[in-house]
Design a protein around this motif. Structure first.
Motif, short mmCIF file in Angstrom:
data_model
loop_
_atom_site.label_atom_id
_atom_site.label_comp_id
_atom_site.label_asym_id
_atom_site.label_seq_id
_atom_site.Cartn_x
_atom_site.Cartn_y
_atom_site.Cartn_z
N GLN A 1 -4.39 7.95 1.25
CA GLN A 1 -4.07 6.66 0.67
C GLN A 1 -4.19 6.73 -0.84
O GLN A 1 -5.16 7.27 -1.38
CB GLN A 1 -4.98 5.56 1.20
N TRP B 1 0.88 5.53 0.77
CA TRP B 1 0.23 6.70 1.36
C TRP B 1 1.07 7.93 1.06
O TRP B 1 2.30 7.83 0.91
CB TRP B 1 0.10 6.54 2.88
N ASP C 1 0.85 -1.19 0.00
CA ASP C 1 0.00 0.00 0.00
C ASP C 1 0.89 1.24 0.00
O ASP C 1 2.01 1.21 0.54
CB ASP C 1 -0.89 0.02 1.24
#
Length: 725
Positions: A121, A110, A108
């Motif tokens: 995000q 950010w 992920d």
């Protein structure tokens, strides 16, 4: 396996201790980033992003406190990798990462706004941990990334996510690579922003015709299931590859008209050529004995070859995974070639005219930095000792090389140089010195901060020493030996050889942890073993092209004879017990172990082979065809058959323990079963340990490493008893 990924003893893991991650190794993010002035850098310590000055490391500033990384309900994220924007206003953070084969390249992302502390995000709506290689645009207004084999661009102001490719499937891959490209060319990050931020150039890999190797998972559920890996073995056509350029605003795509068949040629390197209308790339033919440097015009998609390099065996792919070493304000670049018998640096202009920069009988092992301001080239070489590595410099006009690494520090050096070439992170070790790291001023190599380097200073004294032997064939091999703790030359000791023996790695390097056997439970020296390793022809030592290329079409032959003849010389030592001789290796070293046990049973009495390629025709095409040729007919296949351990099983007379993980995506478990069939057919008794669902590293699962170490140690002690006699 790659044979570079093989976990060969302690060598690879401890070489990694000598390095720090580069900011743009496989993507824009990393866990270390130089500041603009060359003296400051960003790093992650105790979960915080800190800003440090190499001249005053005790007064590090917290640039981003981990307490500010709040995403919801008080939950915070950890910084696994990061990138501070050039303007310093945003921080791109990579977290929640997952492995793609070897490295944690999915995760992920950010964005932290330094001014207002907002957390955003990226890639909302995409599957968790699916984003790869997120990179800020040159102006910092957008971020591009890969998710599920498609490329996306996200506007940081509006949050709008735009797909730049939509064709991606499991086997049609945009912006990253298939298994073979990743494993053998170190290709992972497969897209590049143009300098002006208007376009993105990218690789598309079409693996739809590549057969799946089906690994069998029999433990994670009551019913077994298959785990497919697209895997082109030697002799199977590789994936098709092409280069596209997509306009970020319009989404319009152009395919570059790169000459040559898209399947029968590889494109392992590609970058923007110093401007936003040209790309430069390296193309290798399938046999990898022809390399072409090509410049593509993005406006009309045309391509022109500017430089050709050929070799009767193979041409090395550039070891610079990202970036291109431009000089002369982008009019020329620095490139490595072995065309004169040594690997040298050349200055090549855009018309392909080449000038030698590093004349002499030595190899340039790696280009470390190009200093255009001071017209200097920094590179790694070791003209006098193939077990060591030093930093050298020479003029970008060419000439005599000057050693930069201190004369008092003989051993293995690595450098991470700041963008302005003012400061370097210097890592050092040798066989008597544990790895240490310092910051130095590059011009004079003066210590700024960090560890004090005192060669020979280590808390535990090493018994290791280097030696050379010359075989009956007139080949001189480097080796190291670790002698027993209370060594008595009047007594006889068992000899254990550690072997690798293929083109991916040396075992005989001047590194403190190199002679450590990580699989042995306890101390081999204390128990009374002579522990020995030799580097045969074909290993990537700085000994010239002829040394390295001697193994071409001869893996399993030349390297095995060198090892065996070298062992014969070692066993002439009066304190070597020829009745107690063992050999072991992992991956390519496992293959060498099998061949040594089968082809030279009069020398080796006990062998432990781990994750070996028993049949070279089962390994991937990029690696095996590079070193053994493309197996298109009976004659070309004969080299593979002759070098494969399964062809020599009848020779086994000693004790053999074979170990393999059934979930090995690199060296498939079918190698173990083909080997077993041959051993059974020839009534050769042996011992087998299969680790269910373990990969090539055999490291997964509770208790695995401890079990493997005890298994290895007990077998060695039983069949090659330790101690003086």
């Amino acid at each position: 396996m790659h044979k570079k990924n093989l976990k060969i003893g302690a060598l690879l893991s401890f070489i990694m201790m000598l390095t720090i991650s580069k900011t743009q190794l496989y993507a824009q993010v990393g866990n270390f980033q130089w500041g603009k002035d060359g003296y400051h850098y960003y790093d992650v310590k105790k979960g915080n992003l800190v800003y440090e000055d190499v001249r005053d490391p005790k007064n590090a500033q917290i640039f981003l406190n981990r307490s500010k990384l709040v995403i919801k309900k008080g939950d915070t994220i950890g910084i696994e990798n990061f990138r501070v924007a050039d303007a310093g206003d945003n921080v791109l953070i990579n977290t929640n990462t997952r492995k793609v084969w070897r490295q944690y390249t999915r995760g992920d992302y950010w964005l932290y706004n330094v001014k207002n502390g907002a957390m955003k995000q990226l890639g909302k709506g995409k599957p968790s941990s699916s984003l790869m290689f997120a990179k800020l645009s040159p102006d910092g207004s957008k971020v591009a990334y890969v998710s599920e084999h498609n490329i996306y661009v996200e506007d940081l102001r509006t949050g709008f996510i735009k797909p730049l490719t939509t064709s991606g499937t499991k086997k049609l891959i945009n912006g990253t690579f298939d298994w073979a490209y990743e494993e053998e060319f170190d290709c992972r990050d497969g897209f590049r922003w143009s300098p002006d931020g208007t376009s993105i150039a990218y690789w598309q890999i079409n693996a739809t015709t590549i057969p799946n190797y089906l690994m069998l998972n029999t433990t994670d559920s009551v019913y077994s299931h298959t785990v497919p890996v697209e895997y082109p073995v030697a002799g199977v056509n590789p994936s098709a590859c092409r280069i596209g350029v997509v306009n970020v605003a319009t989404g319009k795509n152009k395919w570059m008209n790169v000459p040559g068949d898209a399947i029968q040629n590889y494109i392992p390197r590609m970058e923007w050529a110093g401007n936003s209308n040209e790309l430069i790339l390296q193309q290798l033919n399938r046999a990898q004995n022809q390399s072409r440097i090509i410049i593509c015009n993005v406006s009309n998609a045309t391509a022109r070859v500017i430089f050709r390099d050929e070799d009767k065996s193979w041409v090395e792919v550039s070891n610079k995974v990202m970036g291109w070493d431009w000089i002369d304000n982008g009019k020329s670049f620095v490139w490595l070639s072995e065309k004169d018998g040594w690997q040298h640096a050349y200055r090549i202009n855009r018309e392909g005219q080449a000038k030698l920069l590093t004349p002499g009988d030595y190899d340039v092992m790696q280009i470390v930095s190009v200093d255009n301001k001071n017209q200097l080239l920094y590179f790694i070489a070791s003209p006098e000792n193939a077990t060591q590595r030093f930093l050298y410099k020479t003029s970008l006009s060419g000439g005599k090389a000057e050693r930069v690494s201190p004369v008092s520090q003989n051993g293995y050096h690595r450098y991470e140089i700041s963008p302005d070439n003012a400061v370097a992170v210097h890592s050092f070790t040798n066989i008597t010195t544990m790895p240490v790291k310092e910051y130095v001023s590059l011009q004079d190599h003066n210590h700024i901060s960090g560890d004090e380097i005192i060669p020979g200073k280590s808390p535990v004294k090493s018994n290791a020493e280097f030696f050379k032997v010359t075989t009956v064939d007139g080949v001189t091999l480097d080796g190291w030996v670790v002698k027993p703790k209370d060594f008595d030359p009047a007594k006889k000791y068992p000899v254990v050889f550690y072997v690798y023996g293929e083109p991916a790695s040396q075992t005989v390097s001047d590194i403190y942890y190199n002679p450590l056997n990580r699989l042995y439970q306890g101390s081999m020296a204390a128990d009374g073993y002579l522990y020995v390793s030799l580097d045969n022809r074909g290993t990537p030592a700085p000994k010239g092209r002829e040394w390295r290329k001697a193994i071409y079409k001869n893996i399993g032959v030349v390297n095995i004879r060198d090892q065996a003849m070298g062992a014969k010389e070692v066993l002439k030592w009066p304190y070597a017990d020829t009745s107690r001789v063992a050999v072991w290796g992992w991956s390519g070293g496992g293959s060498s172990t099998l061949n040594l046990m089968f082809q030279y049973p009069e020398i080796y009495k006990t062998g432990i082979a781990i994750a070996a390629v028993a049949n070279q025709l089962t390994y991937d095409d990029i690696y095996q065809e590079r070193y053994m040729g493309v197996p298109t007919d009976e004659q070309s296949r004969s080299f593979y058959i002759k070098g494969s351990p399964i062809s020599h099983v009848k020779g086994l007379r000693g004790n053999l323990l074979y170990i393999h993980g059934t979930g090995d995506d690199n060296v498939h478990y079918n190698n173990a079963e083909q080997l077993i069939n041959e051993l059974v057919k020839n009534n050769k008794q042996f011992q087998l340990m299969s680790y269910p669902n373990r990969t090539h590293s055999i490291s997964e699962g509770a208790g695995t490493t401890a079990h493997l170490r005890i298994l290895y140690t007990n077998y060695l002690k039983e069949h090659c008893p330790p101690g003086a006699r």
